[in-house]
Design an enzyme around this catalytic site. Structure first.
Site, short mmCIF file in Angstrom:
data_model
loop_
_atom_site.label_atom_id
_atom_site.label_comp_id
_atom_site.label_asym_id
_atom_site.label_seq_id
_atom_site.Cartn_x
_atom_site.Cartn_y
_atom_site.Cartn_z
N ARG A 1 0.76 -1.31 -0.04
CA ARG A 1 0.00 0.10 -0.04
C ARG A 1 0.83 1.22 0.05
O ARG A 1 0.26 2.32 -0.20
CB ARG A 1 -0.77 0.05 1.41
N ARG B 1 -22.11 -1.40 -0.46
CA ARG B 1 -21.64 -2.60 0.52
C ARG B 1 -21.62 -2.41 1.82
O ARG B 1 -21.94 -3.65 2.46
CB ARG B 1 -20.06 -2.62 -0.33
N ARG C 1 -10.64 6.83 3.13
CA ARG C 1 -9.67 5.58 2.58
C ARG C 1 -9.26 6.04 0.98
O ARG C 1 -8.24 5.49 0.69
CB ARG C 1 -10.39 4.34 2.65
O1 C5P Z 1 -7.75 -3.95 1.70
P1 C5P Z 1 -8.79 -3.61 2.37
O2 C5P Z 1 -9.84 -2.24 1.80
O3 C5P Z 1 -9.73 -4.65 2.55
O4 C5P Z 1 -8.10 -2.58 3.78
C1 C5P Z 1 -9.08 -2.31 4.73
C2 C5P Z 1 -8.15 -1.56 5.71
O5 C5P Z 1 -7.40 -2.35 6.29
C3 C5P Z 1 -7.46 -0.46 4.90
O6 C5P Z 1 -8.32 0.62 5.07
C4 C5P Z 1 -6.37 0.08 6.15
O7 C5P Z 1 -6.77 0.44 7.31
C5 C5P Z 1 -5.90 -1.52 6.49
N1 C5P Z 1 -4.92 -2.03 5.54
C6 C5P Z 1 -3.48 -1.48 5.67
N2 C5P Z 1 -2.69 -1.98 4.95
C7 C5P Z 1 -2.79 -2.71 4.10
C8 C5P Z 1 -3.88 -3.41 3.86
C9 C5P Z 1 -4.97 -2.90 4.67
O8 C5P Z 1 -3.37 -0.73 6.43
N3 C5P Z 1 -1.75 -3.20 3.42
#
Ligand code: C5P
Ligand code: MG
Length: 186
Positions: free
Chosen positions: A88, A127, A144
């Site tokens: 990320r 969702r 996000r």
């Molecule tokens: O990938 P997803 O949208 O399901 O991730 C949800 C949350 O998990 C993100 O908004 C973040 O807070 C955390 N996350 C993260 N680092 C990652 C994957 C997820 O901080 N590599």
């Protein structure tokens, strides 16, 4: 086959990842799902991650890199995997390079799913009504998205420079998008 899926929250990475993993018979590693299950089990990682996830922010790089370093050593992923939601940040991408080098794993492709930001916010609000995810609320969704453009979008150039980036339009029927992805991975 070893793949990374990139793209803003709500673009359909998880949905497509499942279909692509079935096609290639590889393991789907969704770091969001892993973190949520760590939270449910109240592990040390889960406890560390909770406040960041609930605020729509990123969990610190060292937590993610430690977690994925352990995960990528396991037997079940040695013949292939799809990383959904990781890396990320640029430090996570650098760390992943090192982890993969140490395991003699090479990356086939970083696939970016693209879509219009406003459409995605609406998709995630819908969702949220079913997912029960604590972070699928309008304010946190917008947060996000913001974090994606600021911290994750630089990875597009990172992988483009390595000639590993492929971009696919993420708007359309689920099966059509899967076909587009399979076409660019050929
Ligand atoms: O990938 P997803 O949208 O399901 O991730 C949800 C949350 O998990 C993100 O908004 C973040 O807070 C955390 N996350 C993260 N680092 C990652 C994957 C997820 O901080 N590599
Ligand atoms: Mg996901």
């Amino acid at each position: 086959m070893r793949l990374i899926f990139l793209g803003p929250p709500g673009v359909g990475k998880g949905t497509q990842a499942k279909r692509i993993c079935e096609h290639y018979n590889i393991i789907h590693l969704s770091t969001g799902d892993i973190l949520r299950s760590e939270m449910t089990e109240k592990t040390e990682i889960g406890e560390k991650a909770k406040a960041f996830i609930d605020a729509g922010e990123l969990v610190p790089d060292d937590v993610l890199l430690g977690m994925m370093n352990n995960r990528l050593k396991k037997d079940d992923v040695q013949s292939g995997y799809l990383l959904d939601g990781f890396p990320r940040t640029i430090p996570q991408a650098d760390g992943l390079n090192k982890i993969m080098d140490d395991l003699s794993h090479s990356l086939n492709c970083a696939l970016s799913l693209t879509a219009d930001a406003d459409e995605l916010v609406q998709r995630l609000i819908n969702r949220g009504k079913e997912s029960g995810r604590s972070d699928d609320t309008p304010d946190i969704i917008r947060q996000r998205q913001k974090i994606y453009w600021k911290q994750t979008a630089p990875l597009l150039d990172f992988y483009r420079e390595k000639k590993l980036l492929k971009e696919v339009d993420g708007i359309g029927k689920i099966s059509e998008i899967t076909d587009r992805i399979l076409e660019v991975l050929k």
